[in-house]
Design an enzyme around this catalytic site. Sequence first.
Site, PDB file in Angstrom:
ATOM      1  N   ASP A   1      46.376  45.824  44.677  1.00 44.58           N
ATOM      2  CA  ASP A   1      46.463  44.488  45.272  1.00 44.58           C
ATOM      3  C   ASP A   1      45.473  44.421  46.434  1.00 44.58           C
ATOM      4  OD1 ASP A   1      47.621  41.975  46.468  1.00 44.58           O
ATOM      5  OD2 ASP A   1      49.186  42.378  45.003  1.00 44.58           O
TER       6      ASP A   1
ATOM      7  N   ASP B   1      40.122  44.978  45.047  1.00 39.13           N
ATOM      8  CA  ASP B   1      39.727  43.617  44.712  1.00 39.13           C
ATOM      9  C   ASP B   1      39.196  43.636  43.285  1.00 39.13           C
ATOM     10  OD1 ASP B   1      38.557  41.144  44.384  1.00 39.13           O
ATOM     11  OD2 ASP B   1      37.337  41.229  46.206  1.00 39.13           O
ATOM     12  N   VAL B   2      39.876  42.967  42.359  1.00 35.61           N
ATOM     13  CA  VAL B   2      39.480  43.033  40.951  1.00 35.61           C
ATOM     14  C   VAL B   2      38.151  42.342  40.668  1.00 35.61           C
ATOM     15  CG1 VAL B   2      41.866  43.245  40.133  1.00 35.61           C
ATOM     16  CG2 VAL B   2      40.806  40.967  40.299  1.00 35.61           C
TER      17      VAL B   2
ATOM     18  N   ASN C   1      46.752  41.390  35.661  1.00 34.53           N
ATOM     19  CA  ASN C   1      47.598  40.272  36.080  1.00 34.53           C
ATOM     20  C   ASN C   1      47.024  39.471  37.250  1.00 34.53           C
ATOM     21  OD1 ASN C   1      50.348  38.886  36.472  1.00 34.53           O
ATOM     22  ND2 ASN C   1      50.097  39.965  38.410  1.00 34.53           N
TER      23      ASN C   1
ATOM     24  N   TYR D   1      40.694  26.797  37.138  1.00 35.60           N
ATOM     25  CA  TYR D   1      41.813  27.632  36.714  1.00 35.60           C
ATOM     26  C   TYR D   1      41.982  27.580  35.194  1.00 35.60           C
ATOM     27  CZ  TYR D   1      46.598  29.512  36.606  1.00 35.60           C
ATOM     28  OH  TYR D   1      47.718  30.259  36.347  1.00 35.60           O
TER      29      TYR D   1
ATOM     30  N   LYS E   1      41.536  30.633  32.507  1.00 37.80           N
ATOM     31  CA  LYS E   1      42.672  31.065  31.699  1.00 37.80           C
ATOM     32  C   LYS E   1      42.422  30.889  30.202  1.00 37.80           C
ATOM     33  CE  LYS E   1      45.245  32.592  35.042  1.00 37.80           C
ATOM     34  NZ  LYS E   1      45.472  34.037  35.173  1.00 37.80           N
TER      35      LYS E   1
END
Length: 253
Positions: free
Chosen positions: A33, A52-53, A79, A145, A149
């Site tokens: 996270d 940090d992804v 996620n 967003y 997605k």
Amino acid sequence: MSSRVLITAGASGVGRAMAEAFDASGARVWIADVDEVALAGCPDHWQRSRADVADEAAVSALFREVEAEWGGLDVLCANAGIAGPTAPIEDVRLDDWRTCLAVNLEGAFLCSKHAAPVLKRQGCGVVLITSSTAGQYGYPNRAPYAAAKWGVIGLGKTLAMELGPFGVRCNVICPGAVEGPRMEGVLEREAAAKGMTRDQVYQGYASGTSMGRFVEGRDIANMAVFLASDAARLVSGQVIAVDGHTVNPDPKL
């Protein structure tokens, strides 16, 4: 040996619910996270990393650390995500668009990219990507967003094809409106933009489902545990909504 599960954005919200559910199932849990305060508040027996992804160097280091400590990985829950801006397309700033896609889409790509060699060497494993019903239907005023997605659904289906021959499964979970702080922010922004109350917007979301309610983090977590289990050993390449059955993705509020 118990399953080894890595969950991004695992310190709060849906990610933490996943971590709790996998922990309860007997799995070993590793959470990553960006929120150091939230990480510090998680159970001591969970392994954790700040990562940090959207930063490939950080993601690469995370997977090296996991492999060095655990010797492999059984389940990746990609996620991590952010809500992004709530605005008509003409008012969306390019920087906000890029930030939303960097976390939601590129983050899932980077985690999958660095997990794939580990899983392929093992000849087994599971990748679970968190999308959204916005990635199935779209949603007005949430273009970045929704685009991100939709993108992770294509990523997940492609991973299932690429990794299936190596014994690795990949599925995509699409939550509907989830109770919690992130959704509260969305409700407040939409209410302000539409001159409505938060409760009116909330009811609009809920009335768009046949069950007339929001879902909870535990509902998503329970699906993740199932999809990672041997009970779902031939379930791959699927996009599964946990949303109370969306019947009207754009309720007229």
